[in-house]
Design an enzyme around this catalytic site. Structure first.
Site, PDB file in Angstrom:
ATOM      1  N   LYS A 162       0.767  -1.360  -0.222  1.00 24.22           N
ATOM      2  CA  LYS A 162      -0.063  -0.129   0.001  1.00 24.22           C
ATOM      3  C   LYS A 162       0.947   1.289   0.041  1.00 24.22           C
ATOM      4  CE  LYS A 162      -3.767   1.798   2.573  1.00 24.22           C
ATOM      5  NZ  LYS A 162      -4.687   1.592   3.817  1.00 24.22           N
TER       6      LYS A 162
ATOM      7  N   ASP B 252      -5.915   7.081  13.985  1.00 24.64           N
ATOM      8  CA  ASP B 252      -5.847   5.990  13.378  1.00 24.64           C
ATOM      9  C   ASP B 252      -4.167   5.735  13.149  1.00 24.64           C
ATOM     10  OD1 ASP B 252      -5.518   3.767  11.743  1.00 24.64           O
ATOM     11  OD2 ASP B 252      -7.047   4.517  10.274  1.00 24.64           O
TER      12      ASP B 252
HETATM   13 MG    MG Z   1      -5.967   0.511   8.865  1.00 19.36          MG
END
Ligand code: MG
Ligand code: ADP
Length: 648
Positions: free
Chosen positions: A80, A202
């Site tokens: 990613k 996050d």
């Molecule tokens: Mg995540």
């Protein structure tokens, strides 16, 4: 009366969290969201892909993770980080993975394995195919539609790459949703009181995001978002690995340091480091054992939670500036927030929870163990509440499933709005940035403006699409360029409408239309620039740092354009009135025009010059040409009257 054939049973849309470290697929059944487990009962699929041989099928997930130890060069992880990015944007540190990465400057990143060059999208597609397969096994029918999440800071190129990965896996990607927004949905925060403000913290394996959301009439709006796509649990692992390596060298002597470069050993140490880190979230010390590191040396070490915290505190502290920036962008203070929610596996670490609690002023939190509730909540009267009631690993996937359900009409009254990380605009004459959509605008969004030509007989206009916060075009990033052709006309006559539209997926479509003929071009911007979060941060910082210079540059360019325009008009007037004016007067005007030219010549290589001198000279020229302007006006009036036959 006709016969109607109604088609029921629209195919299910699944929600997918395509994570750096772990990926999940989730769905909603009778109003209840849940993660779909694979054939082995596993809900988290490590985002790891292994290719056993040329042309063999990819092995994905836990199995690939296991092979990663013995086949590091054919096993891809954290892909990613490479999605939608060019070679030039990849740092040496990022390239230091155990699989080969070809990152040539301008080209796309590729991963050569068994003689084939895989793109990051193709690798991601393998992960998505596995999740698709798990979902199909669960439903017992084909699953072809998905909502996929991305970090809030993903730029156009990264979102496009994610969408392409979905398509390669055989999905119709119904929507790309920001992870924090999905998480807030999963935490059920749409049930909070009106105007509630929520921070989503996050910290996953490879990305960090802090987003501030506000609830308005049951609708989430992202007020601001800030983060770093190169900050996460992997960084903690790396710190532990460094420490372990130096301990190994200390214990076994310098001769082992060469051995430690072997990718098999690196992978083994990394795995041990991560598993120790995870254990230390619930235990205070852990024994790290690496038997037979070399044929005659076994290593073991007792790592304590305190040592782990000392090693990694600095990394966690790095999230602080992003939190503060997001707050500042939302024009809020921590005490204005109602809740902080934690997302990402790394937020299970006690130090992270403590840090977040303190940063947002939940310092004197008192731990309340809810009887029926999962997890714990921290309460402090008056301050924000640290909500840890959901599983941080699953929240994003569950939210994606809820969003999917909303799209298929299952849930009503919830809509998700996101914001643009940087301003978007086009370059105008003189090299200035003309903003069409300002930074932090809520998307989807549409905005437009009319532009005209600066030159006579211009037959085309270059639409140079820019992203950034700087006044001058050259200091911003180019998203794309295209030209629109139109009929030749005197300058200032053509009207070209330029419209920017950012769709629900955050992808920018640029439309340019000649209003006379209606001829238009619509171009989807496949951004090739590095709009990763650290670059965004740099851009914003530089715009503040150069605010003064930039403003001076803009003023100079604007004054310069006006001066040039005045000079052209003066010369034209002198020509057309040559017979009517006295020689002396003409000479005076020419002299004043030369003063303007001299002032223009003060422009230095940095693109600005003596603004006061320029403005004064233009003013003087304006002043002295007043009688000439009057004369021109009279002539024009006379011509008009004659044309209409009102005078002879
Ligand atoms: Mg995540
Ligand atoms: P991503 O969104 O990047 O895929 P996740 O949310 O799955 O990441 O988080 C993965 C990261 O969380 C990894 O770095 C992993 O080591 C870490 N992690 C998972 N569980 C724990 C735990 N119990 N304590 C500390 N870190 C954890």
């Amino acid at each position: 009366m006709g016969n109607y054939l109604k088609i029921f049973g629209m195919s299910k849309i699944v929600g997918i969290d395509l994570g750096t470290t772990n990926s999940l697929v989730a769905t909603v059944d009778s109003g209840i969201p849940f993660v779909i487990a694979d054939a082995n009962g596993q809900r988290l699929t490590p985002s790891v892909v292994h290719f056993a041989a040329a042309n063999s099928e990819a092995i994905v997930g836990h199995e690939a993770n296991r092979v990663r130890l013995v086949k590091p060069a054919e096993t891809v992880y954290s892909v990613k980080r490479f999605m939608g990015r060019r070679g030039a944007e990849i740092s040496e540190e990022e390239k230091s993975v155990t699989f080969p990465v070809k990152a040539d400057n301008a080209g796309a990143v590729t991963i050569p394995i068994h003689g084939k060059n895989y793109s990051p999208e193709e690798i991601s597609a393998e992960i998505l195919k596995k999740l698709k397969c798990d979902a199909e096994n669960y439903f017992g029918e084909a699953v072809t539609r998905a909502v996929i999440t991305v970090p809030a800071y993903f730029n156009d190129a990264q979102r496009n790459a994610t969408k392409r990965a979905g398509e390669l896996a055989g999905f119709t990607v119904e929507r790309i949703v920001n992870e924090p927004t999905a998480a807030a949905l999963a935490y059920g925060l749409d049930k909070l009181k009106e105007k509630s403000k929520i921070a989503v913290y996050d910290l996953g394996g490879g990305t960090f995001d802090l987003s501030i959301l506000e609830l308005n009439e049951g609708v989430f709006q992202v007020l601001s978002t800030n983060g770093n796509t190169r900050l996460g649990g992997d960084d903690l692992d790396r710190k532990i690995v460094e420490r372990l390596k130096s301990l190994v060298v200390e214990a076994a002597g310098n001769s082992t340091s060469q051995l430690l470069h072997s990718s098999t050993l690196q992978a083994r140490i990394r795995e041990a480091a991560e598993s120790a880190k995870i254990k230390l979230s619930t235990e205070t010390e852990v024994e790290i054992a690496l038997p037979f590191l070399t044929p005659d040396f076994s290593f073991s070490y007792k790592l304590t939670r305190t040592e782990l915290e000392n090693l990694t505190r600095e990394i966690i502290l790095r999230t602080r500036q992003h939190c503060l920036r997001a707050l500042a962008d939302a024009k809020l203070e921590a005490r204005d927030l109602d809740q902080i929610i934690l997302v990402g596996g790394q937020t299970r670490m006690p130090l992270v929870r403590k840090f977040v609690g303190e940063l947002f002023g939940c310092a004197e939190f008192e731990e309340v163990r809810g009887g029926l509730r999962m997890g714990t909540e921290f309460h402090k009267a008056g301050g924000p509440q640290l909500n840890t009631s959901q599983n941080p690993d699953e929240a994003v996937a569950l939210g994606a499933a809820i969003q999917a359900e909303i799209l298929s009409g299952g849930f009503k009254n919830v809509l998700l709005l996101d914001v643009t990380p940087l301003s978007l605009g086009i370059e105008t004459f003189g090299g200035l940035m003309n903003v069409l959509i300002p930074r932090n605008s809520t998307i989807p969004v549409k905005a437009g403006e009319l532009f005209t030509t600066a030159m006579d007989a211009q037959r085309e206009m270059l639409i140079h699409v820019l992203q950034g916060e700087r006044e001058r075009a050259k200091d911003n990033w180019t998203l794309g360029k295209f030209t629109l052709q139109f009929e030749s006309a005197p300058r200032g006559v053509p009207r070209v409408g330029v419209q920017f539209e950012i769709d629900a997926n955050g992808i920018l479509h640029v439309l340019a239309r000649d209003t006379k003929t209606g001829k238009e071009k619509i171009v989807e911007m496949k951004s090739a620039v590095d709009v990763d979060d650290s670059a965004v941060q740099k851009m914003v910082e530089e715009s503040v740092e150069h605010a003064f210079d930039d403003l001076a540059a803009r003023r100079w360019i604007e004054a310069k354009l006006k001066a040039q325009e005045t000079l052209v008009a003066t010369k034209n007037a002198l020509t057309s009135c040559a017979d009517e004016i006295e020689k002396d007067y003409a000479k005076k005007i020419s002299a004043a025009a030369r003063v303007v030219e001299t002032a223009l010549a003060t422009e230095s290589s940095d693109g600005s010059g003596d603004l006061n001198q320029l403005k004064a000279s233009v003013l003087a020229l304006d002043e002295i040409t007043k009688p000439l302007a009057d004369l021109l006006m009279d002539k024009a009036m006379e011509a008009m009257l004659r044309k209409r036959g009102l005078i002879q």
